[in-house]
Scaffold this active site. Structure first.
Site, PDB file in Angstrom:
ATOM      1  N   LYS A 158       0.837  -1.214   0.000  1.00  0.00           N
ATOM      2  CA  LYS A 158       0.000   0.000   0.000  1.00  0.00           C
ATOM      3  C   LYS A 158       0.862   1.249   0.000  1.00  0.00           C
ATOM      4  CE  LYS A 158      -4.188  -1.334   2.476  1.00  0.00           C
ATOM      5  NZ  LYS A 158      -4.985  -0.988   3.697  1.00  0.00           N
ATOM      6  N   GLY A 165      -8.898   4.253  -3.271  1.00  0.00           N
ATOM      7  CA  GLY A 165      -8.747   2.893  -3.804  1.00  0.00           C
ATOM      8  C   GLY A 165      -7.521   2.725  -4.681  1.00  0.00           C
ATOM      9  N   PHE A 202      -2.948  -9.519   3.451  1.00  0.00           N
ATOM     10  CA  PHE A 202      -4.199  -9.420   2.704  1.00  0.00           C
ATOM     11  C   PHE A 202      -5.230 -10.279   3.418  1.00  0.00           C
ATOM     12  CE2 PHE A 202      -6.997 -11.106  -0.727  1.00  0.00           C
ATOM     13  CZ  PHE A 202      -7.621  -9.916  -1.057  1.00  0.00           C
ATOM     14  N   LYS A 237     -16.167   2.422  -3.114  1.00  0.00           N
ATOM     15  CA  LYS A 237     -17.478   2.088  -2.576  1.00  0.00           C
ATOM     16  C   LYS A 237     -18.590   2.358  -3.575  1.00  0.00           C
ATOM     17  CE  LYS A 237     -15.361   3.438   1.731  1.00  0.00           C
ATOM     18  NZ  LYS A 237     -14.963   4.612   2.535  1.00  0.00           N
ATOM     19  N   GLU A 275     -11.533   3.713   9.519  1.00  0.00           N
ATOM     20  CA  GLU A 275     -11.924   2.557   8.718  1.00  0.00           C
ATOM     21  C   GLU A 275     -11.292   1.265   9.249  1.00  0.00           C
ATOM     22  OE1 GLU A 275     -12.823   4.558   4.373  1.00  0.00           O
ATOM     23  OE2 GLU A 275     -10.948   3.460   4.583  1.00  0.00           O
ATOM     24  N   ASN A 290      -9.879   8.663   7.606  1.00  0.00           N
ATOM     25  CA  ASN A 290     -10.199   9.690   6.613  1.00  0.00           C
ATOM     26  C   ASN A 290     -10.500  10.971   7.385  1.00  0.00           C
ATOM     27  OD1 ASN A 290     -11.804   7.310   4.443  1.00  0.00           O
ATOM     28  ND2 ASN A 290      -9.793   8.203   4.236  1.00  0.00           N
ATOM     29  N   ARG A 292     -11.768  13.877   7.180  1.00  0.00           N
ATOM     30  CA  ARG A 292     -12.675  14.757   6.426  1.00  0.00           C
ATOM     31  C   ARG A 292     -14.078  14.189   6.522  1.00  0.00           C
ATOM     32  NH1 ARG A 292     -13.633  11.124   2.240  1.00  0.00           N
ATOM     33  NH2 ARG A 292     -11.796   9.942   1.649  1.00  0.00           N
ATOM     34  N   VAL A 295     -18.145  10.834   1.555  1.00  0.00           N
ATOM     35  CA  VAL A 295     -19.293  10.772   0.649  1.00  0.00           C
ATOM     36  C   VAL A 295     -20.502  10.173   1.388  1.00  0.00           C
ATOM     37  CG1 VAL A 295     -20.168   9.639  -1.445  1.00  0.00           C
ATOM     38  CG2 VAL A 295     -17.822  10.556  -1.409  1.00  0.00           C
ATOM     39  N   ARG A 338     -24.516   5.022  -4.757  1.00  0.00           N
ATOM     40  CA  ARG A 338     -23.856   6.105  -5.486  1.00  0.00           C
ATOM     41  C   ARG A 338     -24.256   5.983  -6.951  1.00  0.00           C
ATOM     42  NH1 ARG A 338     -17.741   7.108  -3.174  1.00  0.00           N
ATOM     43  NH2 ARG A 338     -18.141   6.509  -1.013  1.00  0.00           N
TER      44      ARG A 338
HETATM   45  P1  ADP Z   1     -15.049   8.078   0.467  1.00  0.00           P
HETATM   46  O1  ADP Z   1     -15.720   7.732  -0.796  1.00  0.00           O
HETATM   47  O2  ADP Z   1     -15.009   7.003   1.460  1.00  0.00           O
HETATM   48  O3  ADP Z   1     -15.502   9.354   1.066  1.00  0.00           O
HETATM   49  P2  ADP Z   1     -12.669   8.185  -1.207  1.00  0.00           P
HETATM   50  O4  ADP Z   1     -11.247   8.021  -0.765  1.00  0.00           O
HETATM   51  O5  ADP Z   1     -13.232   7.197  -2.145  1.00  0.00           O
HETATM   52  O6  ADP Z   1     -13.510   8.284   0.127  1.00  0.00           O
HETATM   53  O7  ADP Z   1     -12.729   9.620  -1.873  1.00  0.00           O
HETATM   54  C1  ADP Z   1     -13.808  10.491  -1.675  1.00  0.00           C
HETATM   55  C2  ADP Z   1     -14.091  11.250  -2.918  1.00  0.00           C
HETATM   56  O8  ADP Z   1     -13.064  12.185  -3.099  1.00  0.00           O
HETATM   57  C3  ADP Z   1     -14.156  10.424  -4.167  1.00  0.00           C
HETATM   58  O9  ADP Z   1     -15.477  10.073  -4.478  1.00  0.00           O
HETATM   59  C4  ADP Z   1     -13.620  11.369  -5.192  1.00  0.00           C
HETATM   60  O10 ADP Z   1     -14.690  12.091  -5.753  1.00  0.00           O
HETATM   61  C5  ADP Z   1     -12.838  12.358  -4.443  1.00  0.00           C
HETATM   62  N1  ADP Z   1     -11.397  12.284  -4.644  1.00  0.00           N
HETATM   63  C6  ADP Z   1     -10.533  11.370  -4.181  1.00  0.00           C
HETATM   64  N2  ADP Z   1      -9.284  11.672  -4.516  1.00  0.00           N
HETATM   65  C7  ADP Z   1      -9.357  12.827  -5.227  1.00  0.00           C
HETATM   66  C8  ADP Z   1      -8.401  13.672  -5.858  1.00  0.00           C
HETATM   67  N3  ADP Z   1      -7.109  13.384  -5.838  1.00  0.00           N
HETATM   68  N4  ADP Z   1      -8.840  14.769  -6.483  1.00  0.00           N
HETATM   69  C9  ADP Z   1     -10.136  15.071  -6.505  1.00  0.00           C
HETATM   70  N5  ADP Z   1     -11.076  14.331  -5.934  1.00  0.00           N
HETATM   71  C10 ADP Z   1     -10.710  13.223  -5.307  1.00  0.00           C
HETATM   72  P1  ADP Z   2      -7.920   3.958   0.392  1.00  0.00           P
HETATM   73  O1  ADP Z   2      -7.047   4.959   1.083  1.00  0.00           O
HETATM   74  O2  ADP Z   2      -7.641   3.871  -1.053  1.00  0.00           O
HETATM   75  O3  ADP Z   2      -9.350   4.108   0.754  1.00  0.00           O
HETATM   76  P2  ADP Z   2      -7.805   1.641   2.193  1.00  0.00           P
HETATM   77  O4  ADP Z   2      -6.604   1.318   2.960  1.00  0.00           O
HETATM   78  O5  ADP Z   2      -8.945   2.253   2.926  1.00  0.00           O
HETATM   79  O6  ADP Z   2      -7.394   2.562   0.946  1.00  0.00           O
HETATM   80  O7  ADP Z   2      -8.305   0.334   1.448  1.00  0.00           O
HETATM   81  C1  ADP Z   2      -9.279   0.382   0.433  1.00  0.00           C
HETATM   82  C2  ADP Z   2     -10.050  -0.921   0.395  1.00  0.00           C
HETATM   83  O8  ADP Z   2      -9.155  -2.020   0.139  1.00  0.00           O
HETATM   84  C3  ADP Z   2     -10.743  -1.299   1.692  1.00  0.00           C
HETATM   85  O9  ADP Z   2     -12.012  -0.717   1.781  1.00  0.00           O
HETATM   86  C4  ADP Z   2     -10.812  -2.819   1.610  1.00  0.00           C
HETATM   87  O10 ADP Z   2     -11.883  -3.208   0.781  1.00  0.00           O
HETATM   88  C5  ADP Z   2      -9.530  -3.152   0.906  1.00  0.00           C
HETATM   89  N1  ADP Z   2      -8.456  -3.478   1.852  1.00  0.00           N
HETATM   90  C6  ADP Z   2      -7.645  -2.588   2.461  1.00  0.00           C
HETATM   91  N2  ADP Z   2      -6.735  -3.208   3.242  1.00  0.00           N
HETATM   92  C7  ADP Z   2      -6.985  -4.529   3.132  1.00  0.00           C
HETATM   93  C8  ADP Z   2      -6.378  -5.713   3.672  1.00  0.00           C
HETATM   94  N3  ADP Z   2      -5.313  -5.651   4.491  1.00  0.00           N
HETATM   95  N4  ADP Z   2      -6.890  -6.917   3.321  1.00  0.00           N
HETATM   96  C9  ADP Z   2      -7.940  -6.999   2.474  1.00  0.00           C
HETATM   97  N5  ADP Z   2      -8.549  -5.929   1.930  1.00  0.00           N
HETATM   98  C10 ADP Z   2      -8.091  -4.702   2.243  1.00  0.00           C
HETATM   99 MG    MG Z   3     -10.233   3.878   2.614  1.00  0.00          MG
END
Ligand code: ADP
Ligand code: ADP
Ligand code: MG
Length: 454
Positions: A158, A165, A202, A237, A275, A290, A292, A295, A338
């Protein structure tokens, strides 16, 4: 409380923030790019300022342009929403130095938890279980192999600065780990300008369960229960719900206590999310914070009755958290879909363009958070979310029935949307039984996308 704030975002979340402000009697200044000049929520703002051309880097991510707008419009605070500058510690610091409140955690907290390897270390210090993995960043091939030997394959590589994601790879043996290690580093450098990576075991077939927290400047922290976000595609998501069908009240309390402990450890003020992933044995492990609003904050609003955007504003203005942990009662069941302008039949390709006809569903138990309308042109420059369709009902079975009814009612003529895939997911027996995990969508609804580096 603030008299006047600037909304540093676009789309549904800009509209959501303007709504929250109006109810609190706060004046809003909306900034927009040239691509968003026809956004409907601009009419609901008290003042609007164009901050640049369509490209995010020259508008919604352009710190000098946003700060200038804030100075000209004479606001007391900036509300960042999610994405763009929401988790940018430098931006929060610039706001502070200009005497403008940033509606979010302190820059030091954003910095500390924004680095995912560092957040893991904080979780360990707070006594919160983490996924077995490296202690901090992995600095070399040899170290990666050593950690993998210790925790066992498969492992996840990671990016410390990753999000949305992206910046994640899976490896199931030594050669794929070596490949993945280098590939992840160069990807992370390009995407996040930071090539730091770390390793995690994983966890197979997990669920994603996250806890909403609120903290004030006096150090009071509470949690508002969980959201289950196990319906994901490529680690993004698609559907979120509250409460989680997979946890017991005891687990909720333990996860909630863990999230609060971590919030205290990171001196967390304002709204945030911790998370976790939950393994099939019911063990939960921290994955990230997170710093902030998210969504999917809306499903928590529907089951708790708490307006999270208004809480963010109150807390950022220095007011104390009036809610106590015992005041938080979960009522009924909420689900969010969504709705994106993407074609589920063509590997979710973005499908921007003009929405010829837009008729959102209504009726009992339905909420639509969307900035779209008939005739609106979805710009190709930003993410493809049309809006969020939410339902809240006394129980999960009824919520799913209402959601299916609302999806059928939703008329969006023009772009392709994710409505058909939501319908298929909601009628699948695993989802209905609440037995799905994060691999469910890819297993049943799309071509395999293993992202295994070998
Ligand atoms: P969550 O959906 O759990 O709130 P995400 O990490 O998926 O968190 O990101 C939230 C939202 O932020 C995404 O749906 C996307 O629209 C926006 N986003 C994420 N990264 C960026 C970026 N680098 N620039 C602009 N928007 C971003
Ligand atoms: P992001 O910052 O992109 O949101 P996360 O660390 O929250 O990254 O991971 C995104 C998604 O990847 C999680 O919601 C989960 O579905 C999957 N994931 C993250 N870490 C693991 C893990 N150690 N094993 C399996 N799935 C994972
Ligand atoms: Mg995450």
């Amino acid at each position: 409380m603030f008299r006047r704030v600037l909304v540093a975002n676009r789309g549904e979340i800009a509209q959501r923030i303007i709504r929250a402000c109006r109810e609190l009697g706060i004046e809003t200044v909306a900034v927009y790019s040239e691509a968003d000049a026809d956004a409907i929520y601009l009419r609901q703002a008290d003042e609007t300022i164009c901050i640049g051309p369509a490209q995010g880097g020259r508008s919604y991510l352009n710190i000098p342009a946003i700060i200038s707008a804030a100075e000209i419009a004479d606001v007391e605070a900036i509300v960042p929403g999610y994405g763009f500058l929401a988790e940018n510690a430098h931006f929060a610091e610039v706001c502070q130095s200009c005497n403008i409140a940033f509606v979010g955690p302190d820059p030091e907290t954003i910095e500390a938890v924004g680095n995912k390897a560092n957040a893991r270390a904080m979780a360990v210090r707070a006594g919160v279980p983490v996924v077995p993995g490296s202690d901090g960043p992995v600095e070399s091939e040899a170290q990666a192999l050593e950690v993998a030997k210790e925790i066992g394959y498969p492992v996840m590589i990671k990016a410390s600065a990753g999000g949305g994601g992206r910046g994640i790879r899976i490896a199931s043996n030594d050669p794929s780990l070596i490949n993945g290690y280098h590939a992840a580093k160069s990807e992370a450098e390009v995407a996040f300008k930071d090539d730091t990576v770390y390793l995690e075991k994983f966890v197979e077939n997990p669920r994603h369960v996250e806890i909403q927290i609120l903290g004030d400047r006096d150090g009071k922290v509470i949690h508002l229960g969980e959201r289950d976000c196990s319906v994901q595609r490529r680690r993004q998501k698609l559907i979120e719900e509250a409460p989680s069908p997979a946890i017991t009240p005891e687990q909720r309390k333990r996860m909630g206590d863990a999230a609060v402990a971590l919030a205290r450890e990171s001196n967390y003020h304002n709204a945030g999310t911790v998370e976790f992933i939950l393994d099939p044995g019911g063990n939960f492990y921290f994955i990230e914070v997170n710093a902030r609003i998210q969504v999917e904050h809306t499903v928590t609003e529907l089951v708790t009755g708490v307006d999270l955007i208004q809480q963010q504003l109150l807390l950022a203005s220095g007011e104390r958290l009036e809610l106590d942990q015992d005041d938080v009662r979960l009522k009924g069941h909420a689900v969010e879909c969504r709705i994106n302008a993407e074609d589920p039949d063509r590997d979710f390709q973005p499908s921007p363009g003009t929405i010829e006809l837009f008729v959102p569903p209504g009726g009992p138990g339905v909420r639509v958070d969307s900035h779209c309308y008939s005739g609106y042109r979805i710009p190709p420059n930003y993410d493809s979310m049309i809006g969020k369709l939410l339902v809240s009902r006394p129980n999960r079975r009824q919520a799913i029935a209402t959601m299916l009814r609302a999806l059928d009612e939703f008329v969006i003529v023009g772009p392709r949307t994710t409505i058909p895939i939501h319908r298929r997911i909601l009628t699948h027996s695993d989802f209905r039984a609440g037995e799905h995990d994060t691999g469910f969508v890819e297993r049943y609804f799309s071509a395999p996308h293993p992202r295994i580096t070998s």
